[in-house]
Write a protein that holds these residues in place. Structure first.
Motif, short mmCIF file in Angstrom:
data_model
loop_
_atom_site.label_atom_id
_atom_site.label_comp_id
_atom_site.label_asym_id
_atom_site.label_seq_id
_atom_site.Cartn_x
_atom_site.Cartn_y
_atom_site.Cartn_z
N GLY A 258 35.02 -34.94 4.36
CA GLY A 258 36.19 -34.77 5.21
C GLY A 258 35.88 -35.05 6.66
N LEU B 113 40.52 -33.97 3.71
CA LEU B 113 39.42 -33.41 2.93
C LEU B 113 39.63 -33.74 1.46
CD1 LEU B 113 36.92 -31.50 2.54
CD2 LEU B 113 38.57 -29.62 2.32
N ILE C 284 43.18 -29.13 7.10
CA ILE C 284 42.19 -28.77 6.09
C ILE C 284 42.66 -27.49 5.42
CG2 ILE C 284 39.77 -28.13 5.70
CD1 ILE C 284 40.34 -31.07 6.56
N THR D 45 33.11 -29.59 7.22
CA THR D 45 34.20 -30.12 6.38
C THR D 45 35.29 -29.09 6.16
OG1 THR D 45 33.26 -29.46 4.21
CG2 THR D 45 32.55 -31.58 5.13
N GLN D 46 34.98 -27.80 6.36
CA GLN D 46 35.93 -26.73 6.08
C GLN D 46 36.64 -26.25 7.35
OE1 GLN D 46 36.17 -25.97 2.58
NE2 GLN D 46 34.83 -27.77 2.68
#
Length: 671
Positions: free
Chosen positions: A8, A13, A30, A282-283
């Motif tokens: 992502g 993502l 996200i 990515t989160q």
């Protein structure tokens, strides 16, 4: 099925499962919206009259290139005589997912290999009103609904654009799924479908004997046709290879930007440390929300997700990133928290990535009395993390706007939200979101939050307010010792429930009691702390081949049916790492410090091959349970490694000041 390799860029993502199928697609936030419903996007090959999807008959290795968010996936199918080498990435800047596929022919004759990709979108989370069609202007397949557009395209060395495709209605009773057509090696070329629509594309490759051929596949995400068509044009102009390279180079520079000394930690720990930093990124949504987890499989367990911003989880992540040198990543997170903070100065349970209030799991009435449906640690820990952010950055201009809007507002709530007799916080829900009472962990969090607020008040020369917050923290600490210490068990109790002039104590041992040490409420060598931690290790450390630390006695959350009856619960990564944090905090020598290493190694051993850490693992076989990855697991690993290396380096400095370097090397500490 665990999500092994997320890719992502903070807007887009994608998650892959252990069969190397796309299962989750999130855009433009996200964690919000979810465009796949968790159903697989099948990927497979057709060769010599046979079709095979990337399932059990393939030997698979799902990893990343070192220090990047570019996957390095290897698949081998002996019966088909094929190997696939694949790489996946979401461009660092463009909202485009790109896959590179290299097909290796293991046989001695030239063969035509057909690659098939099935797109099973549920735009905005449902399958009503979708459209999938072949777009001759871009020579691609486009899925759209309202202001959500996804363009699917491909190329190989000989041609650009989609030449083999089908747009169909989704599989239903009496209706065959589009992937069945692919299994026959051909797609029917149907140009449009609407309602519950899916699609498939094919790429034909002629692969020489013992040779290889390559292709690229991509998905561009946008809010209108013009946006995705421009993204598609940029992919073709810049080329997929160049976009993959620049993104790989960026993440490698990003994760190695800080010069770190890891002391005597094993290489496996260092690898997971770097991987954890990347997974955490990515989160995190580019607008500030730090999301707990984005694994859609959890929906089937409780009808809800982890794709929310919890103040507690976010605070631990922000603190870990700040300590690791990534304060800039979480600046928007604190803006997010200030923006959603209630007028009274507290955070609710959790929030959607766009800042709206998420589903609430806590009732407003307990035993007929109105209560706040909150976990007060979420409010308190934001201030604790913000102080760590400031200590790491010394960016006073960034902090200044938060002094009135977030710091004083939250601290004043914590000062006033107390029992006037015991001085302890008013009951709330616990960090595990299961019990309503006065919890030792929450009390420790409030003390840490008020101490942070006092530090900020001193920073801004607000002396009287600093004294007020310090005094309140000490009053709460006094109430903690008086009311939540169990004299019979000679340790702290998990929780207390108001009864008469005191509290009825919950005697269940809980790993969250370790917060008394890692939040600095009690010295790690305080006799009460030592006895509490001894009880935690004795009662919560699993005596199975997997080992690891459970959350508390008789924890049934995601407990497998085949687990031994005598275990306290499943082992959690954060529980195991909290033990490590305690041993690091109490260490007064290198020998004692090294007692923490096995707990870090436990995490590396139970990580997925990609380096992803789940929430918990199976107590017998170590398989990931619940969500995967869990952002909190990765941030705990980063935080613990930082604590270890800081203390290691302090021992090195102290010892080198009193002995020569050669003696120090002789002890095996350096070099």
């Amino acid at each position: 099925m665990p999500k092994n390799i997320p890719v992502g860029n903070g807007n887009l993502l994608l998650n892959f499962d252990s069969d190397y199928q796309i299962r989750d697609v999130y855009f433009p936030y996200i964690g919000q919206e979810h465009h796949s419903k968790g159903d697989p996007f099948r990927f497979g090959v057709w060769v010599d009259g046979r079709c095979s999807w990337t399932g059990p008959e393939w030997d698979k290795s799902l990893k990343y290139y070192n220090n990047t968010l570019v996957t390095d996936v290897f698949l081998r199918n002996e019966s088909l005589g094929l190997e696939l080498r694949c790489h996946d990435v979401v461009d660092m800047e463009l909202n485009v997912y790109i896959k590179e596929i290299e097909v290796i022919n293991l046989q001695g004759n030239e063969r035509q290999v057909r690659l098939f990709f099935c797109q099973d979108f549920y735009l905005c989370g449902y399958d009503i009103g979708d459209t999938a069609y072949f777009d001759p202007r871009t020579h691609s397949i486009i899925h759209y609904k309202a202001n959500r557009y996804f363009l699917i395209n491909c190329c190989n060395s000989e041609e650009e654009g989609v030449n083999h495709y089908a747009c169909c209605r989704k599989e239903s009773s009496g209706r065959e799924g589009i992937w069945h057509s692919a299994e026959r090696g051909l797609l029917n070329g149907n140009q449009i479908s609407w309602g519950a629509a899916d699609s498939a594309i094919g790429i034909w490759l002629d692969v020489p004997p013992k040779g290889k051929a390559a292709a690229h596949y991509w998905i561009a995400a946008g809010t209108n046709y013009s946006e995705v068509s421009q993204l598609n044009r940029k992919v073709l102009e810049k080329t997929p290879d160049e976009l993959m390279k620049r993104t790989s180079d960026y993440w490698r520079a990003w994760v190695t930007k800080e010069s770190r000394s890891f002391g005597d930690l094993p290489g496996s720990v260092i690898n997971i440390y770097n991987r954890s930093l990347l997974i955490i990124r990515t989160q995190i949504d580019n607008r500030g929300a730090i999301i707990a987890a984005n694994d859609s499989d959890i929906v089937h367990f409780g009808g809800d997700t982890y794709s929310y911003m919890w103040g507690r989880d976010g605070a631990f992540v922000a603190a870990a990133l700040a300590k690791a040198g990534y304060t800039h990543v979480c600046m928007k997170f604190f803006n997010f928290c200030a923006r959603v903070l209630s007028e009274e100065g507290y955070l609710y349970q959790h929030y959607n990535p766009d800042g709206s209030l998420a589903s609430n799991w806590h009732p407003w009435l307990v035993e007929g009395k109105e209560v706040l449906p909150i976990q007060e640690d979420s409010t308190a820990l934001i201030l604790w993390a913000l102080w760590i952010h400031y200590e790491s950055s010394k960016d006073i201009e960034f902090i200044r706007p938060f002094y009135d809007t977030l710091i004083k507002k939250s601290a004043d709530f914590m000062v006033n939200h107390r029992d006037p007799d015991t001085k302890l916080p008013i009951p709330c829900y616990d960090l595990w979101e299961e019990r309503f009472g006065v919890h030792t962990y929450t009390v420790a969090s409030v003390i840490a939050g008020l101490r942070a607020a006092a530090n900020f008040a001193r920073l801004f020369l607000d002396t009287s307010l600093a004294e007020k917050y310090d005094k309140t923290a000490e009053e709460i600490k006094g109430g903690l010792t008086k009311h939540l210490y169990h004299t019979g068990l000679k340790r702290y109790a998990r929780s207390g429930y108001r009864k008469g002039k005191g509290y009825e104590l919950d005697e269940v041992i809980d790993v969250s009691l370790s917060a008394l040490a890692f939040l600095g409420v009690l010295p790690p060598r305080d006799s009460r702390m030592i006895q509490t931690m001894e009880a935690i290790h004795q009662q919560l450390w699993l005596k199975t081949p997997v080992e690891g630390c459970a959350r508390y006695q008789d924890d049934v959350y995601h407990r497998p049916n085949d687990s031994p009856e005598d275990i306290p619960g499943n082992p959690w990564f954060i529980s195991t790492l909290w033990l490590a944090e305690y041993y690091i905090a109490r260490a007064e020598s290198l020998h004692e410090l090294r007692e923490a290493i096995p707990y870090l190694e436990w995490c590396t051993k139970n990580a997925l091959p990609s380096g992803v850490l789940a929430e918990q693992v199976h107590p017998v076989n170590g398989a990931p349970l619940s969500v995967s990855p869990l952002t909190w697991s990765h941030s705990s690993f980063v935080w613990t490694v930082q604590l270890y290396t800081d203390k290691f380096n302090s021992f090195v400095v102290n010892k080198t000041s009193s002995c020569n370097l050669e003696d120090y090397k002789t002890e095996g500490i350096m070099g």
